[in-house]
Design a protein around this motif. Structure first.
Motif: not given
Length: 123
Positions: A22-24, A29-31, A34-36
């Protein structure tokens, strides 16, 4: 027989792996977000740069248009001078001209002899 879990460490390991997964996923999703976001900011920056270039070109075009209008304004008096209708002089003298006879080569030679005769006479 009753089902008894004699190995509780497996259950704790399963819960830990589930939590790590879940953390991964959350990290991915956060990365990705951030990329978007960074991509969006880059595109916005490029659009802003292009709009500034377009504004600069429009300002230069207006400057050049003003110069063209000034040049055209300077050329207008000259154009008006050349547009003045000029009476054709040869039309005024058409009635005065005597029609030319058609000349033959022999007539041209005779005229040359007549015109050149005084100059060819011996002194």
């Amino acid at each position: 027989m009753a089902h008894i879990n004699l190995l509780p460490w497996r259950e704790t390991l399963r819960k830990k792996r589930k939590r790590d997964f879940g953390i991964q996923v959350l990290g991915a999703v956060i990365v990705a977000a951030l990329a978007v976001f960074l991509w969006y900011m880059q595109v916005e920056k490029q659009i802003e740069f292009q709009e500034s270039r377009n504004a600069y070109l429009k300002s230069e075009i207006t400057k050049i248009d003003k110069k063209i209008k000034e040049i055209q304004a300077c050329l207008r008096p000259r154009d008006r001078f050349w547009d003045i209708p000029v009476p054709k002089i040869d039309l005024a003298f058409d009635n005065l001209l005597v029609p030319q006879p058609s000349w033959s080569p022999s007539t041209t030679q005779q005229l040359r002899k007549l015109v050149a005769a005084p100059y060819l006479a011996p002194i």
